[in-house]
Design a protein around this motif. Structure first.
Motif, mmCIF file in Angstrom:
data_model
loop_
_atom_site.group_PDB
_atom_site.id
_atom_site.type_symbol
_atom_site.label_atom_id
_atom_site.label_comp_id
_atom_site.label_asym_id
_atom_site.label_seq_id
_atom_site.Cartn_x
_atom_site.Cartn_y
_atom_site.Cartn_z
ATOM 1 N N VAL A 5 0.849 -1.188 0.000
ATOM 2 C CA VAL A 5 0.000 0.000 0.000
ATOM 3 C C VAL A 5 0.888 1.242 0.000
ATOM 4 O O VAL A 5 2.010 1.232 0.485
ATOM 5 C CB VAL A 5 -0.962 0.051 1.219
ATOM 6 C CG1 VAL A 5 -1.882 -1.151 1.210
ATOM 7 C CG2 VAL A 5 -0.195 0.152 2.519
ATOM 8 N N CYS A 6 0.343 2.325 -0.563
ATOM 9 C CA CYS A 6 1.065 3.589 -0.637
ATOM 10 C C CYS A 6 1.335 4.106 0.772
ATOM 11 O O CYS A 6 0.425 4.160 1.602
ATOM 12 C CB CYS A 6 0.234 4.597 -1.426
ATOM 13 S SG CYS A 6 0.953 6.243 -1.459
ATOM 14 N N GLN A 7 2.566 4.448 1.051
ATOM 15 C CA GLN A 7 2.895 4.883 2.413
ATOM 16 C C GLN A 7 2.424 6.304 2.694
ATOM 17 O O GLN A 7 2.445 6.750 3.836
ATOM 18 C CB GLN A 7 4.383 4.742 2.685
ATOM 19 C CG GLN A 7 5.268 5.690 1.896
ATOM 20 C CD GLN A 7 6.749 5.375 2.122
ATOM 21 O OE1 GLN A 7 7.175 4.224 2.048
ATOM 22 N NE2 GLN A 7 7.520 6.406 2.403
ATOM 23 N N VAL A 8 1.987 6.998 1.655
ATOM 24 C CA VAL A 8 1.464 8.347 1.863
ATOM 25 C C VAL A 8 -0.042 8.303 2.115
ATOM 26 O O VAL A 8 -0.542 8.869 3.074
ATOM 27 C CB VAL A 8 1.766 9.252 0.655
ATOM 28 C CG1 VAL A 8 1.199 10.645 0.881
ATOM 29 C CG2 VAL A 8 3.255 9.314 0.388
ATOM 30 N N CYS A 9 -0.773 7.616 1.208
ATOM 31 C CA CYS A 9 -2.230 7.682 1.287
ATOM 32 C C CYS A 9 -2.869 6.336 1.578
ATOM 33 O O CYS A 9 -4.071 6.265 1.843
ATOM 34 C CB CYS A 9 -2.801 8.267 -0.009
ATOM 35 S SG CYS A 9 -2.651 7.169 -1.424
ATOM 36 N N GLY A 10 -2.113 5.246 1.487
ATOM 37 C CA GLY A 10 -2.661 3.934 1.795
ATOM 38 C C GLY A 10 -3.354 3.258 0.639
ATOM 39 O O GLY A 10 -3.899 2.170 0.791
ATOM 40 N N PHE A 38 4.953 3.964 -3.137
ATOM 41 C CA PHE A 38 3.974 4.975 -3.505
ATOM 42 C C PHE A 38 2.961 4.392 -4.478
ATOM 43 O O PHE A 38 3.297 3.524 -5.291
ATOM 44 C CB PHE A 38 4.650 6.176 -4.191
ATOM 45 C CG PHE A 38 5.577 6.943 -3.293
ATOM 46 C CD1 PHE A 38 5.090 7.614 -2.182
ATOM 47 C CD2 PHE A 38 6.929 7.007 -3.563
ATOM 48 C CE1 PHE A 38 5.948 8.336 -1.355
ATOM 49 C CE2 PHE A 38 7.791 7.718 -2.747
ATOM 50 C CZ PHE A 38 7.301 8.382 -1.633
ATOM 51 N N CYS A 39 1.730 4.902 -4.416
ATOM 52 C CA CYS A 39 0.778 4.607 -5.474
ATOM 53 C C CYS A 39 1.126 5.507 -6.661
ATOM 54 O O CYS A 39 1.939 6.429 -6.553
ATOM 55 C CB CYS A 39 -0.662 4.854 -5.011
ATOM 56 S SG CYS A 39 -1.029 6.603 -4.739
ATOM 57 N N ARG A 40 0.490 5.248 -7.799
ATOM 58 C CA ARG A 40 0.828 5.993 -9.013
ATOM 59 C C ARG A 40 0.614 7.492 -8.809
ATOM 60 O O ARG A 40 1.448 8.316 -9.196
ATOM 61 C CB ARG A 40 -0.045 5.486 -10.170
ATOM 62 C CG ARG A 40 0.361 6.032 -11.520
ATOM 63 C CD ARG A 40 -0.572 5.472 -12.583
ATOM 64 N NE ARG A 40 -0.056 5.677 -13.926
ATOM 65 C CZ ARG A 40 -0.184 6.802 -14.614
ATOM 66 N NH1 ARG A 40 -0.806 7.841 -14.069
ATOM 67 N NH2 ARG A 40 0.308 6.912 -15.831
ATOM 68 N N THR A 41 -0.496 7.858 -8.150
ATOM 69 C CA THR A 41 -0.833 9.270 -7.974
ATOM 70 C C THR A 41 0.200 9.990 -7.110
ATOM 71 O O THR A 41 0.703 11.057 -7.470
ATOM 72 C CB THR A 41 -2.227 9.402 -7.327
ATOM 73 O OG1 THR A 41 -3.124 8.531 -8.001
ATOM 74 C CG2 THR A 41 -2.734 10.820 -7.403
ATOM 75 N N CYS A 42 0.537 9.371 -5.975
ATOM 76 C CA CYS A 42 1.507 10.002 -5.080
ATOM 77 C C CYS A 42 2.899 10.014 -5.705
ATOM 78 O O CYS A 42 3.673 10.961 -5.494
ATOM 79 C CB CYS A 42 1.546 9.282 -3.736
ATOM 80 S SG CYS A 42 0.006 9.442 -2.811
ATOM 81 N N ALA A 43 3.243 8.956 -6.446
ATOM 82 C CA ALA A 43 4.554 8.899 -7.098
ATOM 83 C C ALA A 43 4.663 10.011 -8.127
ATOM 84 O O ALA A 43 5.686 10.704 -8.213
ATOM 85 C CB ALA A 43 4.754 7.534 -7.758
ATOM 86 N N PRO A 95 -6.455 11.152 1.409
ATOM 87 C CA PRO A 95 -6.390 11.488 -0.016
ATOM 88 C C PRO A 95 -4.941 11.455 -0.497
ATOM 89 O O PRO A 95 -4.049 11.779 0.282
ATOM 90 C CB PRO A 95 -6.962 12.913 -0.086
ATOM 91 C CG PRO A 95 -7.157 13.372 1.301
ATOM 92 C CD PRO A 95 -6.946 12.240 2.241
ATOM 93 N N PRO A 96 -4.733 11.054 -1.745
ATOM 94 C CA PRO A 96 -3.362 11.018 -2.259
ATOM 95 C C PRO A 96 -2.821 12.420 -2.454
ATOM 96 O O PRO A 96 -3.563 13.410 -2.406
ATOM 97 C CB PRO A 96 -3.507 10.282 -3.595
ATOM 98 C CG PRO A 96 -4.918 10.522 -4.003
ATOM 99 C CD PRO A 96 -5.731 10.634 -2.734
ATOM 100 N N LEU A 97 -1.510 12.514 -2.687
ATOM 101 C CA LEU A 97 -0.886 13.803 -3.003
ATOM 102 C C LEU A 97 -1.468 14.310 -4.319
ATOM 103 O O LEU A 97 -1.866 13.536 -5.177
ATOM 104 C CB LEU A 97 0.630 13.642 -3.142
ATOM 105 C CG LEU A 97 1.388 13.166 -1.899
ATOM 106 C CD1 LEU A 97 2.860 12.967 -2.242
ATOM 107 C CD2 LEU A 97 1.235 14.166 -0.762
HETATM 108 ZN ZN LIG Z 1 -0.739 7.384 -2.590
#
Ligand SMILES: [Zn+2]
Length: 221
Positions: A5-10, A38-43, A95-97
């Motif tokens: 899971v994305c460490q920023v938004c999960g 990271f997920c694609r959005t946060c990356a 929410p993602p970055l």
């Molecule tokens: Zn994310």
């Protein structure tokens, strides 16, 4: 890695991503790194922030001028990986970055076109100057008479024929049609790098790339 899971938004899925930044501050400089799952959005958001900041803050130092383009290029490598990631399917706990606008649609990207263009000019100018130097160099030396002018070596190719206007071992080889009366030798490429006994070895300068061994076999009349 389906469970990452994305460490920023999960959000899921997430993949390991590293983007770098650079700041030049005349005498000191700062290497920045954002690394993690990271997920694609946060990356994408991390890439764009780092890239935009580096484009503006990266150039300001003697070493930084060289480090910044390397950093930018390595981020482009990371970006191609990020773009291959699937969009998040499972939303996270936050929410993602915000990826915001692409780098070159931001003021930072527009501003950075100045150093990028300068860098491009320098990179184009060096090879052009080097080529000009090569083109001008030999004729300069000819004028001064310091070195012998380069003789023209016509290119001989395997299968063609040639004549020698000098007496061996001196060479002044000229291509000649094989059916011409003046043709003296047939050119061939030696099978194992060695010409057969009785054959002649033309200078390497007579080969197409100045580096290929050829042999000359006297034509039987
Ligand atoms: Zn994310």
């Amino acid at each position: 890695m389906p469970t990452a899971v994305c460490q920023v938004c999960g959000a899921m899925p997430a993949a390991p991503v590293t983007v770098r930044g650079h700041q030049g501050m005349v005498v000191i400089m700062k290497f920045l790194k954002r690394e993690g799952l990271f997920c694609r959005t946060c990356a994408l958001a991390s890439f764009r922030d780092m890239q935009a900041d580096t484009l503006v803050l990266g150039w300001w130092g003697a070493l930084s001028v060289f480090i910044t383009p390397i950093t930018l290029l390595s981020n482009l490598g990371a970006l191609s990986g990020i773009k291959r990631m699937p969009d998040p399917v499972a939303p996270g706990w936050r929410p993602p970055l915000d990826p915001g606008k692409p780098v070159f649609r931001r003021p930072a990207g527009v501003l950075a076109l100045i150093p990028l263009c300068l860098l491009g000019l320098v990179m184009v100018a060096f090879p052009v100057l080097a080529l000009l130097g090569l083109a001008v160099g030999p004729s300069d030396r000819d004028d001064s008479g310091a070195s012998t002018p380069r003789r023209d070596y016509p290119t001989l190719t395997a299968g063609s024929c040639a004549r020698n206007d000098e007496t061996w071992p001196a060479q002044d080889l000229k291509p000649e049609p094989c059916d011409a009366a003046a043709a003296q030798y047939r050119v061939y490429a030696p099978a194992n790098g060695v010409c057969e006994a009785g054959d002649y070895v033309p200078y390497l300068m007579y080969s197409k790339d100045d580096a290929t061994y050829l042999c000359l076999r006297p034509l039987k009349r």
